[in-house]
Structures are given as structure tokens and as C-alpha cells.
Design an enzyme around this catalytic site. Structure first.
Site, PDB file in Angstrom:
ATOM      1  CE  LYS A 248      -3.672  13.138   2.673  1.00 62.20           C
ATOM      2  NZ  LYS A 248      -3.683  11.978   1.773  1.00 62.20           N
ATOM      3  CD  GLU A 336       2.093  -1.670  -4.079  1.00 56.60           C
ATOM      4  OE1 GLU A 336       2.016  -0.428  -4.013  1.00 56.60           O
ATOM      5  OE2 GLU A 336       2.420  -2.390  -3.104  1.00 56.60           O
ATOM      6  NE  ARG A 364       5.097  -1.145  -2.908  1.00 53.72           N
ATOM      7  CZ  ARG A 364       5.485  -0.825  -1.677  1.00 53.72           C
ATOM      8  NH1 ARG A 364       6.636  -0.226  -1.490  1.00 53.72           N
ATOM      9  NH2 ARG A 364       4.736  -1.110  -0.635  1.00 53.72           N
TER      10      ARG A 364
END
Length: 590
Positions: A248, A336, A364
Site C-alpha cells: 500500500k 460490523e 450493515r
């Protein structure tokens, strides 16, 4: 770097005319193009830099848009957007009237599926692949690119579990850089870390056990190697899985060194990556930091306090408690549903659980909110960051539905502090002893007070407050909308005719206060930064009908449509809840 090659690329068809040497040059130019634009316009940087070679290889090998490509999460898709006809307008990314920061079906035929939240790509691409089989399109390719944090989510595994029992022509590519927004967590992350070095913890790997043909790990920055393996996998039918190792922030030293900060770094110097310095001395603290610091303060004197967040320790500022009390603060990854039910489980054992979660992400876990928390009346404290309009992240991230979707749930209370002191006092009050679950919602960004760390005061649950007396019209606000209302009233010549009430609680409503308001005023305006349908204003209307109120009630809030990206001020203007919009409405009623 002069864009000798990129400037001539307007579609993947142009890309496929290049030779491999030119593709490598294109990778350098594409990476620099992303850095230069994001440095001045802001956005999600690190994830897209990490998949430059993979993006080029995918569009080179596969016949997009006929072959369907799904990015999960859309943070990775900047290079994809630039190569698929949006190069010349990429500087409008995340701005009002510009392109979305995430893949969006209505924006381009190359965006096969909208992906603003994580872990949806496998299910979506599988659905596409199964549909292709039904239509007899057996040569069509379906590719899902998913991050190592996203793949740990339950939904991703649901998709993998189903796909392994089909004949779908599905390629799942794991972009493994060991980090989402924050470092990835969990046992699967440890497994993938071992797989990076070729270690086999069992006689088979977990992906092969799900009936996928597994390839990798491969170097995600080796363009030649990527082209070879993708060409090979293109010839293989059925579910297959490619494990790609990337870094990244690749290509910008600062972004590689601090991958959390450079996920979305704000403005920076493009040549060096050095962040531009802003003078924040004297500015109010961010709401998330008021939450984070206050929770540490409370936890230091209440050993029952627990903090839980699904993959957002930095974004929610739970990181401060994780540093101070690591045994009592947990990042559970992009999960979640698990976060909510984990909180419920701990609450059954007498702990005071603060579940820090973005408003848009609590959506969610709606079933868990109802079934596991509210139905059992477990006193979990949901701290909903990014409530209301969030700005440049757009429709996928606005926290405008939480009041409407949670107001219908029995036992669940909903509070919205108007400023940092109110937030601090609510956080203090709920740990003194709570009989019901509660949502405390607060906005993204900085607060309004420089002095917020005042002695704690207990707030009466379900009680609002009169901020200003008036003679003709009562304005009822919830949460940070109190600031817009106060400013709008202050600009009016007949301000003495306007009363202003901060209701504090959407549920339970302060019915005693409302009855008094109904007796005194014939015109009422409600103001909220959530959807008007089923929101705070609707709650007031419902009670007004029960109480027999015969006057007029007007609701200001988010209209019944999805609001795209732009600054918060711009989007509030679109919704009519900015200062001037409120002022104009009140002027028209006098």
C-alpha cells in the site's frame, strides 16, 4: 514525468495496443498521475498506488467492459477510473458535480458494480457469473478484486462458500497488503501472513478447501509475472483464486512508511509526500477525538468499560483507549455484525460496552441491532461517528439514515448532542447505569467549542432544552443542527419572534416539553441532518397528531433521494439545511 503514454490512453482498448516495455512505463506514469492529482485535490491515496500494476494487467488481459471487473473496496479504483475514460476529469474526483471516489454503475460501463462498503465483491461477481451461465455466455470472465481486510468479513466468506459449489467462471483476486484503513487483524490475517512466505499450515489451504483453484502468492508489482498468471487463469473454467502481494502506498516513500496516515492523507507535496501543514492551534477538536479522549478518562475510573470497533480504531479514535487499556479495547476487523453481537455478549456479563461505529456501517448490522441487542434490551452504547452528511465520500458514506432506521426499534434510545460538551456529558451519563441500549450520534469533523473538557454533568435521559425564547415560531433542532439554527436566527431582523429548542433525544421524545411548545406556538419547524422520511421531524409529527396539535409543522432535512459527493456545506445547501436555507424558511413563515 511527462505523460508520454498515459496521455494517449482513453480506454483499455488503447492500453492493449502497448508492448510490455510500454506497459511498465505506463505504470510509472499512472502512479505519478494519481500522486499529483490527489496531492492537491485530496482523496484515498495508498490503496490505489498499491494496485497500479494489477490494474494495468487486468485491463490488458481481460476484455473489459465485456468481462466484468468488481473492485472491493473502491478505495483501490483510482487507476481503474483513469484508464477507463475518466483521466481528463479525474481532478473532479469526490467534488460536487464531479466523479465519485468509488466505482459507480451510472458513471461508467467499466464500473460493473458500485462498491463503497467492503466485502461485497465476491457475491456480486458470483451473481454476474451465474447469470452469464444462464444466458449461455460461457466465455465471459468475472473478476472480483478484494482486499485482505475485506475478505475477512462474513459476507465475503458467504460468497466464497457458495461459489465453491458452482461452475461459475469467477476469479477472486486477493489484494494482500496486510492493511485496510488500519492494519488488518484476526486469525485470517495471520494465515495470509504465513502464506506470503509459502508456509502451509495444513495439508491443504483454506481457499482450496472451499473448492477454488488457488494460485500464488505472486508479486503484485511484477507486471510480467502478473500478465503471465492472469493469462493462464483466463483459460481455466470455474472458481479460481489468485493471491497477490502488494504494498500500500507503493511509489511514494512517505505513503509506504505510514500507510495508515496516507490512506487518505489530505493535501501533500507531490514530489516528497510531505503533508502540508495547517495551523490547527486554537481550533476545536474533532468530535471523534472528544469521544476517544473522554472514553479513556471514563475507563480510567470505571473498570467495566469496554470499547469495540469494526476496523476503525483511527477513524473513530478508539485507538486512544486501545493504547491506554489494550485489554479492554478491541478492533474486530471489517465485521460490523460481529461487533454488534460481540458487544451484546459482553453486555450480558455486566460490562459497559461502547461500540464505536460509523453511522453508514451500522446499517450493515441492522438485524443484530434488533435481534441481539434491542430485543434482549441489552444496554449497549452505540457511538455513531460520521452521522449526517459526511461530504466528499458521497452517497455510500452519508450517515443520514440512522435516525429513521433505528427509531422504529423498541427499547432503543437515540440521542444527538449539539456540541462537544453535550457529547462528553452523554458519554459520562450512560456509564452510570443504563437500562436500555442507546445510540449517540455525532458528526464528522471538528466541533464548535475550544473549551470542551469541562467537569462532567449528568444529563437527564429524554429531556430537551430551550436555547432561546420567542413569541411566534418554535424551531426544534436535533444534534449539531442547533448551530445552523442559532446562526440563522441571529441573522434575522425579527429574531425575537423565534424560539429555539435543542431536543437532544429523538427517542424518547421529551413529550412534556413538546406539550408546552404545542400550547404556546402555532408554527413549528424541525431541523435535522437525517432523512425527512421517518426521521426526527416525523417523530414530532406523530406525537403532534396524538396530542391533537392543530398548528403547522414543517420538516427540514435530507430529501427523499441519495445525495452525491461534495463538501458538507455544499450538500447542506442542496438539502436546504444550511444557515441561509433555514433563515429563508423562517423568514417566509413570519
Amino acid at each position: 514525468m511527462a505523460e508520454k503514454i498515459l496521455r494517449n490512453i482513453n480506454s483499455p482498448a488503447d492500453l492493449r495496443k502497448l508492448n510490455k516495455t510500454e506497459l511498465k512505463q505506463l505504470a510509472q506514469e499512472l502512479r505519478r498521475f494519481i500522486i499529483d492529482i490527489v496531492a492537491t485535490k485530496e482523496g484515498h491515496l495508498g490503496a490505489s498506488l498499491g494496485v497500479v500494476e494489477l490494474t494495468i494487467a487486468l485491463h490488458y488481459i481481460f476484455n473489459t467492459p465485456d468481462d466484468l471487473l468488481v473492485w472491493d473496496v473502491g478505495h483501490q479504483a483510482y487507476g481503474h477510473k483513469i484508464l477507463t475514460g475518466r483521466k481528463d476529469i479525474f481532478d473532479t474526483n469526490r467534488q460536487l458535480g464531479g466523479i465519485s471516489g468509488f466505482p459507480k454503475r451510472s458513471e461508467s460501463e467499466y464500473d460493473a458494480f458500485g462498491t463503497g462498503h467492503s466485502s461485497t465483491s465476491v457475491s456480486a461477481a458470483l451473481g454476474m457469473a451465474m447469470a452469464s451461465n444462464l444466458k449461455g455466455e460461457t466465455d465471459k470472465q468475472h473478476i472480483a478484486v478484494i482486499g485482505d481486510a475485506s475478505i475477512a468479513s462474513g459476507m465475503a466468506f458467504e460468497g466464497l462458500n457458495h461459489a465453491g459449489m458452482t461452475k461459475a467462471n469467477l476469479l477472486v483476486i486477493l489484494n494482500d497488503n496486510a492493511i485496510g484503513i488500519d492494519p488488518s487483524v484476526g486469525a485470517l490475517k495471520e494465515y495470509l501472513t504465513k502464506a506470503r512466505v509459502g508456509y502451509k499450515p495444513a495439508s491443504y489451504n483454506i481457499i482450496e478447501a472451499l473448492n477454488f483453484k488457488y494460485f500464488g502468492p505472486v508479486d503484485g508489482h511484477d507486471l510480467d509475472g502478473l500478465l503471465k498468471v492472469l493469462e493462464k487463469m483466463k483459460q481455466i473454467n470455474g472458481p479460481k483464486f489468485l493471491h497477490v502481494i502488494t504494498r500500500k502506498g507503493k511509489g511514494l516513500k512517505k505513503a509506504e512508511e505510514d500507510q495508515v496516515k496516507y490512506h487518505a492523507p489530505g493535501k501533500f507535496e507531490p514530489a516528497t509526500g510531505e503533508l502540508l501543514k495547517y495551523d490547527t492551534d486554537g481550533l476545536p477538536l474533532k468530535y471523534q477525538d472528544v469521544f476517544g479522549f473522554t472514553l479513556v478518562e471514563l475507563a480510567s475510573s470505571n473498570e467495566k468499560i469496554i470499547g469495540i470497533t469494526p476496523a476503525m480504531p483511527t477513524g473513530s479514535s478508539l485507538k486512544y483507549m486501545m493504547e491506554a487499556f489494550p485489554e479492554r479495547a478491541f478492533d474486530v476487523g471489517i465485521a460490523e455484525q460481529h461487533a454488534v453481537t460481540l458487544s451484546a455478549g459482553m453486555a450480558t456479563q455486566g460490562f459497559v460496552v461502547y461500540c464505536a461505529i460509523y453511522s453508514t456501517f451500522l446499517q450493515r448490522a441492522y438485524d443484530q441491532l434488533i435481534h441481539d441487542v434491542a430485543l434482549q434490551n441489552l444496554p449497549v452504547i452505540f457511538c455513531l461517528d460520521r452521522a449526517g452528511l459526511v461530504g466528499e465520500d458521497g452517497a455510500t458514506h452519508h450517515g443520514v439514515f440512522d435516525i429513521a432506521y433505528s427509531r422504529a426499534i423498541p427499547n432503543l434510545m437515540i440521542a444527538a448532542p449539539r456540541n462537544e460538551v453535550e457529547l462528553r456529558n452523554l458519554l459520562y451519563t450512560v456509564q452510570l447505569g443504563l437500562e436500555n441500549p442507546i445510540i449517540i450520534r455525532y458528526p464528522r469533523g471538528r466541533g464548535v467549542l475550544k473549551e470542551w473538557k469541562l467537569p462532567f454533568e449528568k444529563i437527564k435521559i429524554g429531556k430537551g432544552e430551550c436555547l432561546k425564547q420567542g413569541s411566534e415560531i418554535a424551531v426544534l433542532s436535533i444534534g449539531n443542527m442547533a448551530g445552523n439554527v442559532s446562526e440563522a436566527i441571529a441573522q434575522m431582523s425579527e429574531k425575537e419572534k423565534l424560539a429555539h429548542y435543542d431536543m437532544r433525544f429523538v427517542k424518547p421524545l421529551d413529550e412534556v416539553l413538546l406539550k408546552n411548545i404545542f400550547k404556546k406556538y402555532k408554527k413549528i419547524v424541525t431541523v435535522e441532518d437525517g432523512v425527512k422520511k421517518s426521521g426526527f421531524g416525523s417523530a414530532v409529527l406523530e406525537y403532534a397528531a396524538e396530542a391533537g396539535f392543530k398548528g403547522e409543522i414543517y420538516i427540514l432535512g435530507i430529501p427523499d433521494k441519495f445525495i452525491d459527493q461534495g463538501s458538507v456545506v455544499q450538500l447542506q445547501e442542496i438539502a436546504g439545511i444550511h444557515v441561509e436555507g433555514i433563515r429563508q424558511k423562517l423568514e417566509s413563515m413570519i
